[in-house]
Scaffold this motif. Structure first.
Motif, PDB file in Angstrom:
ATOM      1  N   ASN A   1      -0.113  11.737  -1.314  1.00 26.49           N
ATOM      2  CA  ASN A   1       0.405  12.391  -0.123  1.00 26.49           C
ATOM      3  C   ASN A   1       0.710  13.849  -0.448  1.00 26.49           C
ATOM      4  O   ASN A   1       0.602  14.271  -1.615  1.00 26.49           O
ATOM      5  CB  ASN A   1       1.635  11.661   0.442  1.00 26.49           C
ATOM      6  CG  ASN A   1       2.830  11.739  -0.476  1.00 26.49           C
ATOM      7  OD1 ASN A   1       3.518  12.759  -0.538  1.00 26.49           O
ATOM      8  ND2 ASN A   1       3.105  10.659  -1.210  1.00 26.49           N
TER       9      ASN A   1
ATOM     10  N   THR B   1      10.716   5.797   8.961  1.00 30.01           N
ATOM     11  CA  THR B   1       9.960   4.580   8.653  1.00 30.01           C
ATOM     12  C   THR B   1      10.916   3.410   8.433  1.00 30.01           C
ATOM     13  O   THR B   1      12.039   3.587   7.947  1.00 30.01           O
ATOM     14  CB  THR B   1       9.100   4.776   7.395  1.00 30.01           C
ATOM     15  OG1 THR B   1       9.914   5.293   6.328  1.00 30.01           O
ATOM     16  CG2 THR B   1       7.971   5.743   7.669  1.00 30.01           C
TER      17      THR B   1
ATOM     18  N   TYR C   1       0.630   2.650   5.656  1.00 27.54           N
ATOM     19  CA  TYR C   1       0.622   3.482   4.451  1.00 27.54           C
ATOM     20  C   TYR C   1      -0.786   3.654   3.895  1.00 27.54           C
ATOM     21  O   TYR C   1      -1.120   4.727   3.356  1.00 27.54           O
ATOM     22  CB  TYR C   1       1.550   2.870   3.394  1.00 27.54           C
ATOM     23  CG  TYR C   1       3.009   3.103   3.672  1.00 27.54           C
ATOM     24  CD1 TYR C   1       3.572   4.368   3.551  1.00 27.54           C
ATOM     25  CD2 TYR C   1       3.833   2.057   4.087  1.00 27.54           C
ATOM     26  CE1 TYR C   1       4.915   4.590   3.807  1.00 27.54           C
ATOM     27  CE2 TYR C   1       5.183   2.268   4.344  1.00 27.54           C
ATOM     28  CZ  TYR C   1       5.713   3.538   4.208  1.00 27.54           C
ATOM     29  OH  TYR C   1       7.042   3.760   4.479  1.00 27.54           O
ATOM     30  N   ARG C   2      -1.618   2.642   4.038  1.00 28.14           N
ATOM     31  CA  ARG C   2      -2.995   2.779   3.569  1.00 28.14           C
ATOM     32  C   ARG C   2      -3.721   3.860   4.360  1.00 28.14           C
ATOM     33  O   ARG C   2      -4.429   4.697   3.783  1.00 28.14           O
ATOM     34  CB  ARG C   2      -3.718   1.438   3.705  1.00 28.14           C
ATOM     35  CG  ARG C   2      -5.168   1.464   3.191  1.00 28.14           C
ATOM     36  CD  ARG C   2      -5.787   0.087   3.308  1.00 28.14           C
ATOM     37  NE  ARG C   2      -5.799  -0.383   4.687  1.00 28.14           N
ATOM     38  CZ  ARG C   2      -5.929  -1.667   5.040  1.00 28.14           C
ATOM     39  NH1 ARG C   2      -6.047  -2.598   4.111  1.00 28.14           N
ATOM     40  NH2 ARG C   2      -5.941  -2.008   6.317  1.00 28.14           N
TER      41      ARG C   2
ATOM     42  N   GLN D   1       3.068  -2.449   7.839  1.00 27.47           N
ATOM     43  CA  GLN D   1       3.379  -1.412   6.857  1.00 27.47           C
ATOM     44  C   GLN D   1       2.195  -1.167   5.935  1.00 27.47           C
ATOM     45  O   GLN D   1       1.887  -0.016   5.594  1.00 27.47           O
ATOM     46  CB  GLN D   1       4.614  -1.812   6.047  1.00 27.47           C
ATOM     47  CG  GLN D   1       5.915  -1.710   6.813  1.00 27.47           C
ATOM     48  CD  GLN D   1       7.116  -1.655   5.890  1.00 27.47           C
ATOM     49  OE1 GLN D   1       7.015  -1.279   4.726  1.00 27.47           O
ATOM     50  NE2 GLN D   1       8.284  -2.020   6.415  1.00 27.47           N
TER      51      GLN D   1
ATOM     52  N   SER E   1       0.833  -1.208   0.000  1.00 33.87           N
ATOM     53  CA  SER E   1       0.000   0.000   0.000  1.00 33.87           C
ATOM     54  C   SER E   1       0.868   1.259   0.000  1.00 33.87           C
ATOM     55  O   SER E   1       0.350   2.369  -0.134  1.00 33.87           O
ATOM     56  CB  SER E   1      -0.944   0.007   1.205  1.00 33.87           C
ATOM     57  OG  SER E   1      -0.223  -0.035   2.414  1.00 33.87           O
ATOM     58  N   ARG E   2       2.177   1.085   0.148  1.00 33.31           N
ATOM     59  CA  ARG E   2       3.069   2.243  -0.003  1.00 33.31           C
ATOM     60  C   ARG E   2       2.940   2.831  -1.411  1.00 33.31           C
ATOM     61  O   ARG E   2       3.109   4.036  -1.599  1.00 33.31           O
ATOM     62  CB  ARG E   2       4.520   1.827   0.270  1.00 33.31           C
ATOM     63  CG  ARG E   2       5.515   2.973   0.273  1.00 33.31           C
ATOM     64  CD  ARG E   2       6.863   2.521   0.814  1.00 33.31           C
ATOM     65  NE  ARG E   2       7.841   3.592   0.853  1.00 33.31           N
ATOM     66  CZ  ARG E   2       8.741   3.829  -0.113  1.00 33.31           C
ATOM     67  NH1 ARG E   2       8.774   3.036  -1.181  1.00 33.31           N
ATOM     68  NH2 ARG E   2       9.593   4.821  -0.003  1.00 33.31           N
TER      69      ARG E   2
ATOM     70  N   ARG F   1      -2.385   6.389   5.910  1.00 34.46           N
ATOM     71  CA  ARG F   1      -1.834   7.709   5.568  1.00 34.46           C
ATOM     72  C   ARG F   1      -2.389   8.214   4.234  1.00 34.46           C
ATOM     73  O   ARG F   1      -2.694   9.404   4.084  1.00 34.46           O
ATOM     74  CB  ARG F   1      -0.302   7.637   5.496  1.00 34.46           C
ATOM     75  CG  ARG F   1       0.391   7.358   6.823  1.00 34.46           C
ATOM     76  CD  ARG F   1       0.171   8.481   7.823  1.00 34.46           C
ATOM     77  NE  ARG F   1       0.846   9.698   7.465  1.00 34.46           N
ATOM     78  CZ  ARG F   1       2.040  10.083   7.906  1.00 34.46           C
ATOM     79  NH1 ARG F   1       2.706   9.296   8.761  1.00 34.46           N
ATOM     80  NH2 ARG F   1       2.580  11.222   7.549  1.00 34.46           N
TER      81      ARG F   1
ATOM     82  N   TRP G   1       0.166   5.165  -1.200  1.00 36.23           N
ATOM     83  CA  TRP G   1       0.585   6.368  -0.483  1.00 36.23           C
ATOM     84  C   TRP G   1       1.458   7.255  -1.358  1.00 36.23           C
ATOM     85  O   TRP G   1       1.320   8.490  -1.349  1.00 36.23           O
ATOM     86  CB  TRP G   1       1.335   5.990   0.797  1.00 36.23           C
ATOM     87  CG  TRP G   1       2.000   7.170   1.445  1.00 36.23           C
ATOM     88  CD1 TRP G   1       1.426   8.096   2.246  1.00 36.23           C
ATOM     89  CD2 TRP G   1       3.368   7.565   1.286  1.00 36.23           C
ATOM     90  NE1 TRP G   1       2.344   9.054   2.608  1.00 36.23           N
ATOM     91  CE2 TRP G   1       3.549   8.748   2.037  1.00 36.23           C
ATOM     92  CE3 TRP G   1       4.454   7.026   0.594  1.00 36.23           C
ATOM     93  CZ2 TRP G   1       4.781   9.406   2.099  1.00 36.23           C
ATOM     94  CZ3 TRP G   1       5.677   7.673   0.655  1.00 36.23           C
ATOM     95  CH2 TRP G   1       5.828   8.857   1.412  1.00 36.23           C
ATOM     96  N   LYS G   2       2.383   6.661  -2.135  1.00 36.56           N
ATOM     97  CA  LYS G   2       3.253   7.465  -3.003  1.00 36.56           C
ATOM     98  C   LYS G   2       2.424   8.282  -3.996  1.00 36.56           C
ATOM     99  O   LYS G   2       2.837   9.368  -4.405  1.00 36.56           O
ATOM    100  CB  LYS G   2       4.235   6.561  -3.756  1.00 36.56           C
ATOM    101  CG  LYS G   2       5.354   6.013  -2.897  1.00 36.56           C
ATOM    102  CD  LYS G   2       6.445   5.336  -3.714  1.00 36.56           C
ATOM    103  CE  LYS G   2       5.962   4.103  -4.407  1.00 36.56           C
ATOM    104  NZ  LYS G   2       7.059   3.389  -5.102  1.00 36.56           N
TER     105      LYS G   2
ATOM    106  N   THR H   1      11.299  -1.110   3.655  1.00 34.15           N
ATOM    107  CA  THR H   1      10.250  -1.876   2.995  1.00 34.15           C
ATOM    108  C   THR H   1      10.775  -3.290   2.721  1.00 34.15           C
ATOM    109  O   THR H   1      11.982  -3.540   2.783  1.00 34.15           O
ATOM    110  CB  THR H   1       9.862  -1.223   1.667  1.00 34.15           C
ATOM    111  OG1 THR H   1      10.983  -1.292   0.764  1.00 34.15           O
ATOM    112  CG2 THR H   1       9.477   0.232   1.864  1.00 34.15           C
TER     113      THR H   1
ATOM    114  N   ARG I   1      10.390   9.846   1.222  1.00 34.30           N
ATOM    115  CA  ARG I   1       9.828   8.885   2.160  1.00 34.30           C
ATOM    116  C   ARG I   1       9.544   9.548   3.501  1.00 34.30           C
ATOM    117  O   ARG I   1      10.068  10.638   3.802  1.00 34.30           O
ATOM    118  CB  ARG I   1      10.777   7.689   2.344  1.00 34.30           C
ATOM    119  CG  ARG I   1      12.068   8.016   3.051  1.00 34.30           C
ATOM    120  CD  ARG I   1      12.940   6.768   3.161  1.00 34.30           C
ATOM    121  NE  ARG I   1      12.257   5.687   3.857  1.00 34.30           N
ATOM    122  CZ  ARG I   1      12.454   4.400   3.585  1.00 34.30           C
ATOM    123  NH1 ARG I   1      13.298   4.050   2.628  1.00 34.30           N
ATOM    124  NH2 ARG I   1      11.810   3.470   4.269  1.00 34.30           N
TER     125      ARG I   1
END
Length: 342
Positions: A197, A219, A248-249, A244, A189-190, A251, A193-194, A222, A215
């Motif tokens: 944000n 944190t 990230y989800r 993680q 899910s990062r 966020r 987030w990328k 990964t 990033r």
């Protein structure tokens, strides 16, 4: 993932540590190739050329089925000679599998609608389920196709489509719950987030890509970064993928909720990037300043604009139900691009 599985039987980055950090289909595709022929450009490139050939055949069948044999031939040539796809067909990109699955699910859905056929609904569902394993953004496509079939008076094939698609996906989700520790199609899910944000919009406008987004300080590494440490010196870094994923989800969802105006701007930018005929040229791109940039500036836009013209003319030549399905899928893809921004 494919290399690790062939060498150790573990589907993940590191032997003995299962992972769900990537969408699994392309790894499934590569695993038998690596096992039989080894890991080389020849084994992968030739296999992907065969996949591209299958795509051309399916596009031909779709065009022949909807309009005529002549249209099928033209459509297959148009899809096969697209410069961007020619490039991808012989490089290690998971999108190679998206192409035949996309065409296959449309063809099977049309046949299911025309014949009110439950078996063809099952074929469409199985194809859609496999496609989801290659691209999580397609998660709700089976529901869209089921609704289309219901509108066409094929409610039972539509219901079967949705159920079969779920049955194809469930084993992978169950594996992740047992082996990784959480219910997920992917724990990355990062990536979401990328694309969502407070730095994404500025990064994209500045010529970067979502991978260039800074990033979050402090944190943990990964799973992919932990694999880098393992590949470099054999160090095993334990990573809680599930934690993680949730971090990230949350966020990403918080950004959408707390910054609706910025998210709207980001969504509009993403839609423009999705539809514009010109290839987005990011900083640090391969072939910067070479003939590749010439292709990005001229060859691809000219070809894409011709595709747009063909599509607009084609709206008057194809059956109305096919137009409805095509526009529904285009709208879905546009919305997915607006959510994920890349």
């Amino acid at each position: 993932f494919a290399q690790t599985f062939v060498e150790s039987g573990t589907y993940g980055f590191v032997p003995g540590i299962p992972s769900a950090y990537t969408q699994p289909l392309y790894g499934f595709f590569l695993t038998p190739l690596y096992w039989i022929a080894g890991r080389s450009w020849a084994s992968v490139g030739l296999a992907q050329i065969l996949v591209a050939l299958l795509t051309a055949i399916l596009v031909y069948e779709l065009g022949r089925h909807v309009v005529s044999q002549r249209v099928g031939i033209v459509a297959a040539l148009v899809a096969t000679l697209h410069p961007y796809l020619v490039w991808h067909d012989v490089h290690m990109n998971r999108e190679i599998l998206d192409q035949p699955l996309a065409v296959g699910v449309v063809l099977a859905t049309l046949v299911a609608a025309e014949r009110r056929s439950v078996p063809w609904g099952a074929v469409a569902g199985a194809t859609a389920g496999v496609a989801i394993l290659g691209n999580v953004r397609l998660l709700f496509v089976p529901l869209l196709l089921a609704a289309f079939l219901a509108l066409r008076g094929a409610g039972m094939p539509g219901a079967v489509l949705a159920v079969v698609a779920a049955l194809v996906v469930v084993p992978w989700v169950a594996r992740n719950e047992v082996s990784v520790g959480c219910v997920a199609l992917t724990t990355d899910s990062r990536a979401l987030w990328k694309a969502n944000n407070e730095n994404t919009l500025e990064t994209l406008r500045g010529g970067g890509w979502i991978d260039d987004v800074p990033r979050i300080p402090g944190t943990p590494p990964t799973p992919q970064e932990a694999w880098g440490a393992y590949a470099a010196n054999g160090e095993i870094v334990r990573v809680d993928e599930c934690a993680q994923m949730r971090f990230y989800r949350s966020r990403a969802l918080e950004f959408m909720r707390d910054h609706p105006g910025e998210k709207a701007e980001l969504a509009l930018l993403a839609a423009r990037m999705y539809w514009q005929p010109r290839v987005t040229k990011t900083e640090g791109r391969a072939g910067s300043g070479t003939w590749l940039d010439t292709g990005r500036d001229w060859v691809e836009p000219v070809y894409a604009l011709a595709l747009f013209v063909f599509a607009l003319l084609g709206l008057r030549l194809v059956p109305r139900h096919y137009v409805v399905l095509a526009l529904l899928l285009l709208a879905y893809n546009t919305l997915a691009a607006m959510v994920f921004a890349g």
